[in-house]
Scaffold this active site. Sequence first.
Site, PDB file in Angstrom:
ATOM      1  N   GLN A   1       2.549 -43.781   9.393  1.00 24.99           N
ATOM      2  CA  GLN A   1       3.483 -44.585  10.189  1.00 24.99           C
ATOM      3  C   GLN A   1       4.064 -43.707  11.290  1.00 24.99           C
ATOM      4  O   GLN A   1       4.792 -44.188  12.147  1.00 24.99           O
ATOM      5  CB  GLN A   1       4.628 -45.087   9.298  1.00 24.99           C
ATOM      6  CG  GLN A   1       4.176 -45.958   8.152  1.00 24.99           C
ATOM      7  CD  GLN A   1       5.282 -46.098   7.104  1.00 24.99           C
ATOM      8  OE1 GLN A   1       6.137 -46.962   7.214  1.00 24.99           O
ATOM      9  NE2 GLN A   1       5.270 -45.248   6.099  1.00 24.99           N
ATOM     10  N   ASN A   2       3.764 -42.411  11.244  1.00 25.00           N
ATOM     11  CA  ASN A   2       4.393 -41.477  12.186  1.00 25.00           C
ATOM     12  C   ASN A   2       3.734 -41.527  13.556  1.00 25.00           C
ATOM     13  O   ASN A   2       2.533 -41.765  13.674  1.00 25.00           O
ATOM     14  CB  ASN A   2       4.326 -40.051  11.638  1.00 25.00           C
ATOM     15  CG  ASN A   2       5.090 -39.918  10.333  1.00 25.00           C
ATOM     16  OD1 ASN A   2       5.851 -40.818   9.983  1.00 25.00           O
ATOM     17  ND2 ASN A   2       4.894 -38.832   9.629  1.00 25.00           N
TER      18      ASN A   2
ATOM     19  N   HIS B   1       1.851 -47.076  13.779  1.00 25.12           N
ATOM     20  CA  HIS B   1       2.976 -47.366  14.682  1.00 25.12           C
ATOM     21  C   HIS B   1       2.826 -46.698  16.050  1.00 25.12           C
ATOM     22  O   HIS B   1       3.814 -46.528  16.758  1.00 25.12           O
ATOM     23  CB  HIS B   1       4.303 -46.952  14.019  1.00 25.12           C
ATOM     24  CG  HIS B   1       4.674 -47.826  12.846  1.00 25.12           C
ATOM     25  ND1 HIS B   1       5.608 -47.465  11.905  1.00 25.12           N
ATOM     26  CD2 HIS B   1       4.227 -49.060  12.473  1.00 25.12           C
ATOM     27  CE1 HIS B   1       5.724 -48.433  10.995  1.00 25.12           C
ATOM     28  NE2 HIS B   1       4.885 -49.400  11.315  1.00 25.12           N
TER      29      HIS B   1
ATOM     30  N   GLY C   1       6.718 -39.143   1.747  1.00 20.08           N
ATOM     31  CA  GLY C   1       7.841 -39.132   2.690  1.00 20.08           C
ATOM     32  C   GLY C   1       8.070 -40.425   3.450  1.00 20.08           C
ATOM     33  O   GLY C   1       8.349 -40.393   4.643  1.00 20.08           O
TER      34      GLY C   1
HETATM   35  C1  BJW Z   1      11.230 -36.533   2.453  1.00 17.89           C
HETATM   36  C2  BJW Z   1      11.630 -35.367   3.034  1.00 17.89           C
HETATM   37  C3  BJW Z   1      10.910 -34.279   2.758  1.00 17.89           C
HETATM   38  C4  BJW Z   1      13.033 -36.936   3.743  1.00 17.89           C
HETATM   39  N1  BJW Z   1       9.853 -34.424   1.925  1.00 17.89           N
HETATM   40  N2  BJW Z   1      10.245 -36.758   1.648  1.00 17.89           N
HETATM   41  C5  BJW Z   1       7.483 -58.470   5.818  1.00 17.89           C
HETATM   42  C6  BJW Z   1       6.216 -58.493   6.375  1.00 17.89           C
HETATM   43  C7  BJW Z   1       5.996 -58.169   7.712  1.00 17.89           C
HETATM   44  C8  BJW Z   1       7.053 -57.794   8.517  1.00 17.89           C
HETATM   45  C9  BJW Z   1       8.335 -57.775   7.986  1.00 17.89           C
HETATM   46  C10 BJW Z   1       8.539 -58.091   6.651  1.00 17.89           C
HETATM   47  N3  BJW Z   1       9.861 -57.973   6.398  1.00 17.89           N
HETATM   48  C11 BJW Z   1      10.495 -57.603   7.527  1.00 17.89           C
HETATM   49  C12 BJW Z   1       9.587 -57.467   8.528  1.00 17.89           C
HETATM   50  C13 BJW Z   1       9.928 -57.086   9.930  1.00 17.89           C
HETATM   51  C14 BJW Z   1      10.000 -55.609  10.211  1.00 17.89           C
HETATM   52  C15 BJW Z   1      10.492 -54.838   8.994  1.00 17.89           C
HETATM   53  O1  BJW Z   1       9.729 -54.311   8.213  1.00 17.89           O
HETATM   54  N4  BJW Z   1      11.801 -54.748   8.830  1.00 17.89           N
HETATM   55  C16 BJW Z   1      12.393 -54.078   7.671  1.00 17.89           C
HETATM   56  C17 BJW Z   1      13.110 -52.811   8.125  1.00 17.89           C
HETATM   57  C18 BJW Z   1      13.295 -55.061   7.006  1.00 17.89           C
HETATM   58  N5  BJW Z   1       8.699 -55.154  10.633  1.00 17.89           N
HETATM   59  C19 BJW Z   1       8.334 -55.211  11.913  1.00 17.89           C
HETATM   60  O2  BJW Z   1       9.062 -55.663  12.779  1.00 17.89           O
HETATM   61  C20 BJW Z   1       6.931 -54.726  12.244  1.00 17.89           C
HETATM   62  N6  BJW Z   1       6.235 -55.719  12.982  1.00 17.89           N
HETATM   63  C21 BJW Z   1       6.000 -56.949  12.497  1.00 17.89           C
HETATM   64  O3  BJW Z   1       6.335 -57.278  11.390  1.00 17.89           O
HETATM   65  O4  BJW Z   1       5.344 -57.767  13.360  1.00 17.89           O
HETATM   66  C22 BJW Z   1       5.113 -59.108  12.962  1.00 17.89           C
HETATM   67  C23 BJW Z   1       4.488 -59.807  14.127  1.00 17.89           C
HETATM   68  C24 BJW Z   1       3.232 -60.350  13.988  1.00 17.89           C
HETATM   69  C25 BJW Z   1       2.641 -61.009  15.079  1.00 17.89           C
HETATM   70  C26 BJW Z   1       3.320 -61.112  16.285  1.00 17.89           C
HETATM   71  C27 BJW Z   1       4.582 -60.554  16.424  1.00 17.89           C
HETATM   72  C28 BJW Z   1       5.163 -59.897  15.332  1.00 17.89           C
HETATM   73  C29 BJW Z   1       6.994 -53.505  13.162  1.00 17.89           C
HETATM   74  C30 BJW Z   1       7.641 -52.334  12.529  1.00 17.89           C
HETATM   75  C31 BJW Z   1       7.770 -51.218  13.559  1.00 17.89           C
HETATM   76  C32 BJW Z   1       8.520 -50.013  13.023  1.00 17.89           C
HETATM   77  N7  BJW Z   1       8.792 -49.110  14.107  1.00 17.89           N
HETATM   78  C33 BJW Z   1       9.446 -47.842  13.825  1.00 17.89           C
HETATM   79  C34 BJW Z   1       9.670 -47.111  15.161  1.00 17.89           C
HETATM   80  C35 BJW Z   1       8.361 -46.530  15.701  1.00 17.89           C
HETATM   81  C36 BJW Z   1       8.530 -45.923  17.052  1.00 17.89           C
HETATM   82  C37 BJW Z   1       9.428 -44.726  17.053  1.00 17.89           C
HETATM   83  O5  BJW Z   1       9.167 -43.736  16.380  1.00 17.89           O
HETATM   84  O6  BJW Z   1      10.423 -44.795  17.757  1.00 17.89           O
HETATM   85  O7  BJW Z   1       8.599 -47.076  12.952  1.00 17.89           O
HETATM   86  S1  BJW Z   1      10.961 -47.990  12.901  1.00 17.89           S
HETATM   87  C38 BJW Z   1      10.689 -46.573  11.893  1.00 17.89           C
HETATM   88  O8  BJW Z   1      10.510 -46.984  10.510  1.00 17.89           O
HETATM   89  C39 BJW Z   1       9.332 -45.999  12.342  1.00 17.89           C
HETATM   90  C40 BJW Z   1       8.725 -45.591  11.040  1.00 17.89           C
HETATM   91  O9  BJW Z   1       7.326 -45.453  11.175  1.00 17.89           O
HETATM   92  C41 BJW Z   1       9.153 -46.683  10.109  1.00 17.89           C
HETATM   93  C42 BJW Z   1       9.126 -46.288   8.657  1.00 17.89           C
HETATM   94  O10 BJW Z   1      10.022 -45.266   8.383  1.00 17.89           O
HETATM   95  P1  BJW Z   1       9.607 -44.096   7.391  1.00 17.89           P
HETATM   96  O11 BJW Z   1       8.481 -43.341   7.934  1.00 17.89           O
HETATM   97  O12 BJW Z   1       9.473 -44.628   6.040  1.00 17.89           O
HETATM   98  O13 BJW Z   1      10.893 -43.139   7.522  1.00 17.89           O
HETATM   99  P2  BJW Z   1      12.333 -43.272   6.829  1.00 17.89           P
HETATM  100  O14 BJW Z   1      13.266 -42.478   7.633  1.00 17.89           O
HETATM  101  O15 BJW Z   1      12.671 -44.672   6.556  1.00 17.89           O
HETATM  102  O16 BJW Z   1      12.127 -42.583   5.414  1.00 17.89           O
HETATM  103  C43 BJW Z   1      11.917 -41.189   5.279  1.00 17.89           C
HETATM  104  C44 BJW Z   1      11.614 -40.900   3.818  1.00 17.89           C
HETATM  105  O17 BJW Z   1      11.289 -39.541   3.693  1.00 17.89           O
HETATM  106  C45 BJW Z   1      12.816 -41.165   2.864  1.00 17.89           C
HETATM  107  O18 BJW Z   1      12.340 -41.856   1.725  1.00 17.89           O
HETATM  108  C46 BJW Z   1      13.268 -39.756   2.485  1.00 17.89           C
HETATM  109  O19 BJW Z   1      13.796 -39.690   1.163  1.00 17.89           O
HETATM  110  C47 BJW Z   1      12.003 -38.974   2.601  1.00 17.89           C
HETATM  111  N8  BJW Z   1      12.141 -37.565   2.932  1.00 17.89           N
HETATM  112  N9  BJW Z   1      12.767 -35.633   3.828  1.00 17.89           N
HETATM  113  C48 BJW Z   1       9.536 -35.635   1.393  1.00 17.89           C
HETATM  114  N10 BJW Z   1      11.186 -33.062   3.257  1.00 17.89           N
END
Ligand code: BJW
Length: 258
Positions: free
Chosen positions: A105-106, A123, A198
């Site tokens: 996802q990064n 992403h 992560g």
């Molecule tokens: C460690 C550590 C160490 C710390 N060692 N661990 C159900 C189905 C489909 C969609 C949805 C749904 N429900 C809701 C939705 C909508 C939405 C969504 O998911 N919202 C939820 C938040 C509720 N999803 C969307 O909008 C997506 N699109 C979509 O659904 O489109 C539908 C569509 C279809 C057709 C037409 C139109 C629309 C898009 C999602 C886009 C996410 N974008 C981001 C930004 C990317 C750009 C940028 O970087 O600026 O992506 S948001 C951000 O979150 C980024 C990440 O990739 C993503 C996930 O985060 P991640 O990687 O999990 O990080 P963290 O910070 O959350 O977690 C870090 C973890 O690491 C923690 O657990 C720590 O404990 C751990 N950690 N240090 C190991 N050293």
Amino acid sequence: MPLSTFIMFAEVAKLLACSRFAIAFTGAGISAESGVPTFRGKNGLWKTYRAEELATPEAFRKDPPLVWSFYRWRMGKIIRAKPNPAHYALAELERMGILKAVITQNVDDLHREAGSRGLIELHGNIFRVRCTSCSYTENLKESGRLDEFLEERDLPRCPKCGSLLRPDVVWFGEPLPQTALAEAFSIAEKADLVLVIGTSGLVYPAAYIPYIVKERGGKVVEVNTERSGITPIADIFLRGRAGEVMGKLLSEVKRVGE
Ligand code: BJW
Ligand code: ZN
């Protein structure tokens, strides 16, 4: 290391060594030890910045200078980051023939820098920009224009048609790149083991990946400092920092294979 943790490492190493089609699914936590901020959690970006003001198409339409200043700042930070032992361990597991793909996802490019080849970026990539009107895209790392781009104060414009450029990343409410998502789902259907590293497992559709593997009878092994949205379906949970855990796990896999 407590005995129970030691036994878990040995078990995961054996599972990996015996797997037929192991894959990894990674999130921001894998890059935390490289100095790239995560999104959620106590030092996460979304604690300081509001996601809806920066990572949505509406935010970009409303205030492109604000969104671009956030992304230029992040590009400048990420370009200085280096892969850590977790990125390198995944690349090495792939070279050993054990890992078949890394689905990330990064947007930080660190898996590619570490040498992962079977990489799927769900992403997007922060170093790519694309035109908001025409089909123009540019990878600023490859074109050598990143420094110039970061120093520029004006909004970036398309060299082909003059429209606004945007970061080639996926914002909330936007569809994921179709080919990448289809490929990721199809790979997850084949996998008999997924290493989930992560990620908070809260953002969909990406977070379906481990569920698909589990549903098809595959093992889910999670590496995280905290419990996540995926932990309830994890067969094995290795608590710890990705770089440390994956470094040790790689050594154990090599020992098992001797
Ligand atoms: C460690 C550590 C160490 C710390 N060692 N661990 C159900 C189905 C489909 C969609 C949805 C749904 N429900 C809701 C939705 C909508 C939405 C969504 O998911 N919202 C939820 C938040 C509720 N999803 C969307 O909008 C997506 N699109 C979509 O659904 O489109 C539908 C569509 C279809 C057709 C037409 C139109 C629309 C898009 C999602 C886009 C996410 N974008 C981001 C930004 C990317 C750009 C940028 O970087 O600026 O992506 S948001 C951000 O979150 C980024 C990440 O990739 C993503 C996930 O985060 P991640 O990687 O999990 O990080 P963290 O910070 O959350 O977690 C870090 C973890 O690491 C923690 O657990 C720590 O404990 C751990 N950690 N240090 C190991 N050293
Ligand atoms: Zn254009």
